[in-house]
Design a protein around this motif. Structure first.
Motif, short mmCIF file in Angstrom:
data_model
loop_
_atom_site.label_atom_id
_atom_site.label_comp_id
_atom_site.label_asym_id
_atom_site.label_seq_id
_atom_site.Cartn_x
_atom_site.Cartn_y
_atom_site.Cartn_z
N MET A 120 18.09 7.84 -6.72
CA MET A 120 17.52 8.85 -7.27
C MET A 120 16.77 7.62 -7.92
SD MET A 120 16.71 9.58 -10.85
CE MET A 120 17.46 8.60 -12.57
N LEU A 121 16.35 6.60 -8.86
CA LEU A 121 15.34 6.11 -9.66
C LEU A 121 14.90 4.83 -8.07
CD1 LEU A 121 17.13 3.44 -11.72
CD2 LEU A 121 15.74 5.62 -12.50
N ILE A 122 15.40 4.64 -7.25
CA ILE A 122 14.13 4.34 -5.91
C ILE A 122 13.52 5.06 -5.68
CG2 ILE A 122 14.19 3.30 -3.96
CD1 ILE A 122 14.58 1.03 -5.10
N SER A 123 14.44 6.38 -5.06
CA SER A 123 13.46 7.52 -5.12
C SER A 123 12.08 8.36 -5.35
CB SER A 123 14.13 8.71 -4.57
OG SER A 123 15.71 8.42 -3.69
N LYS A 124 12.51 8.30 -7.08
CA LYS A 124 11.18 8.83 -8.09
C LYS A 124 10.43 8.25 -8.70
CE LYS A 124 11.44 8.90 -13.18
NZ LYS A 124 11.77 8.89 -14.10
N HIS A 125 10.39 6.56 -8.28
CA HIS A 125 9.50 5.90 -8.50
C HIS A 125 8.54 5.40 -7.41
CE1 HIS A 125 10.12 5.35 -12.44
NE2 HIS A 125 11.21 5.78 -12.00
N MET A 126 9.71 5.84 -5.82
CA MET A 126 8.81 4.97 -4.80
C MET A 126 7.99 5.92 -4.07
SD MET A 126 9.36 1.99 -4.78
CE MET A 126 10.55 1.08 -5.81
N ALA A 127 8.86 7.51 -4.04
CA ALA A 127 8.36 8.76 -2.85
C ALA A 127 5.99 8.75 -3.33
CB ALA A 127 8.88 9.68 -3.63
N PRO A 128 5.91 8.03 -4.33
CA PRO A 128 4.73 8.57 -4.49
C PRO A 128 3.46 7.74 -3.87
CG PRO A 128 5.21 8.57 -6.85
CD PRO A 128 6.47 8.57 -5.68
N LEU A 129 4.01 6.68 -3.23
CA LEU A 129 3.99 5.77 -2.32
C LEU A 129 4.40 6.24 -0.56
CD1 LEU A 129 4.98 3.03 -4.42
CD2 LEU A 129 2.28 3.51 -4.26
N MET A 130 4.80 6.99 -0.83
CA MET A 130 5.19 7.35 1.15
C MET A 130 3.73 8.23 1.86
SD MET A 130 9.09 7.77 0.81
CE MET A 130 9.86 7.12 2.04
N THR A 131 4.05 7.70 2.91
CA THR A 131 2.78 7.89 3.54
C THR A 131 3.17 9.77 4.13
OG1 THR A 131 4.06 7.73 5.15
CG2 THR A 131 2.16 6.19 4.84
N PRO A 132 2.29 10.46 4.10
CA PRO A 132 2.85 12.08 4.54
C PRO A 132 3.98 11.91 5.79
CG PRO A 132 0.78 11.88 4.31
CD PRO A 132 1.13 10.59 4.23
N GLY A 133 5.00 12.67 6.37
CA GLY A 133 5.49 12.52 6.92
C GLY A 133 6.65 11.66 7.48
N ALA A 134 7.18 10.40 5.97
CA ALA A 134 7.48 9.93 5.95
C ALA A 134 9.05 10.27 5.24
CB ALA A 134 7.25 8.78 4.81
N ALA A 135 9.92 8.92 5.80
CA ALA A 135 11.23 9.88 5.08
C ALA A 135 12.49 8.70 3.96
CB ALA A 135 12.21 9.85 6.01
N ILE A 136 13.04 9.94 2.97
CA ILE A 136 14.12 9.04 3.02
C ILE A 136 15.54 8.76 3.42
CG2 ILE A 136 15.46 8.59 0.58
CD1 ILE A 136 13.07 9.79 -0.94
N ILE A 137 16.66 7.89 3.68
CA ILE A 137 17.75 8.11 3.87
C ILE A 137 18.84 7.27 3.09
CG2 ILE A 137 19.82 7.33 5.91
CD1 ILE A 137 17.46 7.50 7.78
N ASN A 138 19.35 8.67 2.88
CA ASN A 138 20.90 7.21 1.83
C ASN A 138 22.03 7.42 2.66
OD1 ASN A 138 18.49 8.37 -0.68
ND2 ASN A 138 19.68 10.39 -0.89
N ILE A 139 22.84 6.33 2.63
CA ILE A 139 23.52 5.53 2.85
C ILE A 139 25.05 6.34 2.02
CG2 ILE A 139 24.94 4.48 3.48
CD1 ILE A 139 22.31 4.42 5.19
N GLY A 196 0.94 -1.25 -0.20
CA GLY A 196 0.03 0.04 -0.42
C GLY A 196 0.89 1.04 -0.29
N GLN A 197 1.64 1.52 1.26
CA GLN A 197 1.98 3.10 1.64
C GLN A 197 4.07 2.27 2.11
OE1 GLN A 197 -0.40 5.51 2.80
NE2 GLN A 197 -0.18 7.10 0.87
N LEU A 198 5.02 3.30 1.92
CA LEU A 198 5.70 2.57 2.37
C LEU A 198 6.19 4.53 3.22
CD1 LEU A 198 8.35 2.03 -0.30
CD2 LEU A 198 7.64 0.48 1.61
N ASP A 199 6.51 4.09 4.54
CA ASP A 199 7.29 5.10 6.27
C ASP A 199 8.12 5.46 5.79
OD1 ASP A 199 3.80 4.96 7.02
OD2 ASP A 199 4.70 2.55 7.39
N GLY A 200 9.40 4.68 5.17
CA GLY A 200 10.46 4.86 5.17
C GLY A 200 11.19 4.36 3.92
N ILE A 201 12.28 4.48 3.44
CA ILE A 201 12.61 3.96 2.51
C ILE A 201 15.28 4.50 2.90
CG2 ILE A 201 14.47 4.48 0.33
CD1 ILE A 201 11.52 5.39 -1.32
N ILE A 202 16.00 3.50 2.86
CA ILE A 202 17.05 3.45 3.28
C ILE A 202 17.82 3.06 1.71
CG2 ILE A 202 19.03 2.71 4.86
CD1 ILE A 202 16.82 2.05 7.15
#
Length: 253
Positions: free
Chosen positions: A115-134, A76-82
């Motif tokens: 960039m590709l992961i963030s581009k295509h997953m950002a629309p699935l993220m819940t408001p207040g979610a976060a992305i972390i780049n290592i 459904g949605q994601l709360d975060g991406i690493i």
């Protein structure tokens, strides 16, 4: 802290595996992706109910698009991406012989992939979610013959603050830049020996880092407690990047 559904790339070995175990222990649902089929199989054999695994090359956009459709159907949605997937060997041929194919492959996985992961997953993220780049401290300091890795990690830090502005306020984006993180106990056949007493002692913190150090910081940055933090880089290296080192002592001014 808020638990939820998170995506971790490069999940099957090394730092990614350590973070995966950490987040599962803290009651997160983890969708993990990796290009290494054998490592994915070993992880899948653990049978953890809160873990779902997908074989994926993060540099292939069509595969990343397919992943986004899978997540939409099953999570459904994601709360975060690493964004952790990377070619982790920092050294390349001497610059005069550096092949364009090596340069392009390192940038494709280590920079284009996030960039590709963030581009295509950002629309699935819940408001207040976060992305972390290592990222890596190698974005700021180098050894000889590490141009491709350093350039990719430096670009990833710039990508971090660019995405933070583009995706805010709904999605926060931050980077973690680890120094020496010992993942030898997480590798089935470690290529390098475990750190020595000297290796630990040269760190102002008194030891080399481990995967849990990075995971704990990532967990904070994903949480609501970090809701006013975006576009930032966090260096986690036991103080090594602040230590002035001269082989014969400091030169006189």
């Amino acid at each position: 802290m808020k638990q939820g559904k998170i995506l971790i790339t490069g999940v099957a070995q090394g730092l990614g595996l350590g973070m995966c175990r950490y987040f599962l222990q803290h009651d997160y649902q983890v969708l993990g992706v990796d290009i290494d089929k054998d490592a994915l199989t070993r992880l899948d054999e653990t049978g953890l109910p809160s873990l779902q695994l997908v074989h994926l090359d993060v540099s292939e956009e069509t595969s990343v698009q397919a992943l986004s459709r899978l997540i939409e159907r099953q999570f459904g949605q994601l709360d975060g991406i690493i964004n952790n997937a990377a070619l982790s060997q920092p050294h390349n041929e001497p610059l005069a012989g550096l092949s364009l194919s090596h340069w392009q492959r390192v940038l494709a996985v280590n920079l284009t992939g996030p960039m590709l992961i963030s581009k295509h997953m950002a629309p699935l993220m819940t408001p207040g979610a976060a992305i972390i780049n290592i990222a890596s401290t190698r974005a700021h300091q180098s050894e000889p013959d590490s141009e491709a890795y350093a350039a990719a990690k430096g670009g990833l830090i710039a990508l971090t603050h660019a995405m933070a502005i583009s995706l805010g306020p709904d999605v926060r984006v931050n980077a973690i830049s680890p120094g020496w993180i010992d993942v030898s106990r997480l590798q089935p056949n470690p290529q390098e020996p475990a750190p020595s007493l000297h290796d630990h002692g040269q760190h102002p913190a008194g030891r080399v880092g481990d995967a849990e150090d990075v995971a704990a910081l990532a967990r904070f940055l994903l949480s609501d407690e970090a809701g006013f933090i975006t576009g930032q880089e966090y260096i986690i290296d036991g103080g090594m990047s602040k230590r002035m080192i001269y082989p014969q002592g400091p030169a006189a001014d």
